[in-house]
Scaffold this active site. Structure first.
Site, PDB file in Angstrom:
ATOM      1  N   TYR A  26       0.845  -1.289  -0.015  1.00 53.30           N
ATOM      2  CA  TYR A  26      -0.092   0.025  -0.088  1.00 53.30           C
ATOM      3  C   TYR A  26       0.908   1.337  -0.113  1.00 53.30           C
ATOM      4  CZ  TYR A  26      -3.197   3.691   1.941  1.00 53.30           C
ATOM      5  OH  TYR A  26      -3.866   4.724   2.044  1.00 53.30           O
ATOM      6  N   LYS A  55       1.226   4.490  -2.713  1.00 51.54           N
ATOM      7  CA  LYS A  55       1.030   5.695  -2.370  1.00 51.54           C
ATOM      8  C   LYS A  55       2.208   6.553  -2.666  1.00 51.54           C
ATOM      9  CE  LYS A  55      -3.542   5.375  -1.514  1.00 51.54           C
ATOM     10  NZ  LYS A  55      -4.288   5.936  -2.426  1.00 51.54           N
TER      11      LYS A  55
END
Length: 269
Positions: free
Chosen positions: A158, A162
């Site tokens: 994740y 990002k």
């Protein structure tokens, strides 16, 4: 958009619009007079949200039920971004995390994360900028995360996704600015939404002071967009955290990452 520019009668498109930061953007923009294109997977929930916003604020709403982790879902939204009335603000908010460390993950799950967090953001940003730069007007907000500034969740892809969103938005923002178009990465910290619950991530041990309110995050984002920032980090506490992540010794960050993982219980397989 610039703070002195009227918003009534203009169109914004928001992905992941039915919950959390996306829903907060929808409510704030509708209150400011924006007409809305709302995008999410759940068509029933979208219809209810659209009816509520139209009834409360008198704005026009369109809905697109689409899974942006698929090519067909992205294509549906790309078609709207190329159509009229023109979309003058795109908020790429849809995204997911996984509650499975990479070494226990599956290729299918990791591809779905990357297709939603990275691939869809790239496709929709490009589709929006094609028309915005021609009109020499418009803005894109890509919702990223403070997590993208450091690998503080061992085994999680994740934060890597990002990091891409933030870097991409800064780079594209520089190339779009001469055309009168703004692109900004919004990098909040922990925010009270359905995000962690949907991912099955236990956040019960996260201190209360670390949580942000989605409405405040949106207010900060729109204020920073009006200032022309390429990156928005809401709240002074997370601005300090980002400064630490950028400048702290790598060894210290490695130790913090191990401690953080144990503390918030992200190591369940």
């Amino acid at each position: 958009m610039p703070s002195d520019q009227p918003t009534a009668g203009r169109w914004a498109l928001i992905t992941g619009a039915t919950a959390g930061i996306g829903a907060a953007f929808a409510g704030r923009l509708a209150a400011d007079g924006w007409h809305l294109v709302l995008v999410a997977r759940d068509g029933t929930r979208l219809a209810a949200q659209a009816a509520e916003l139209t009834g409360r604020y008198g704005v026009e709403t369109e809905t697109i039920a689409a899974d942006l982790s698929t090519d067909d879902g992205c294509a549906q939204v790309e078609q709207r971004l190329a159509a009229t009335p023109p979309v003058e603000l795109l908020v790429n908010n849809a995204g997911i995390s996984l509650n499975t460390p990479f070494l226990r993950s599956s290729v299918a799950d990791e591809i779905r994360l990357l297709r939603l967090n990275v691939h869809a953001v790239m496709r929709l940003t490009l589709a929006a900028l094609v028309t915005m730069t021609e009109r020499r007007n418009g803005a894109v907000i890509n919702v990223s995360s403070v997590a993208g500034f450091g690998a503080l969740m061992p085994g999680s892809t994740y934060s890597a996704s990002k990091a891409w969103v933030t870097n991409f938005s800064e780079s594209v923002g520089q190339s779009a600015r001469p055309f009168g178009v703004r692109v900004m990465a919004l990098c909040p910290g922990y925010t009270r939404t359905e995000f962690h619950q949907r991912a099955g991530i236990d956040m019960s041990k996260t201190p209360e002071w670390m949580w942000l309110n989605a409405t405040d995050v949106v207010d900060d984002a729109l204020r920073d967009l009006g200032k022309g920032k390429f990156v928005s980090v809401p709240s002074w506490k997370y601005k300090l955290a980002v400064a630490g992540l950028r400048h702290a010794p790598r060894g210290l960050l490695d130790r913090v990452a191990r401690d953080t993982r144990g503390r918030i219980g992200r190591d369940r397989g």
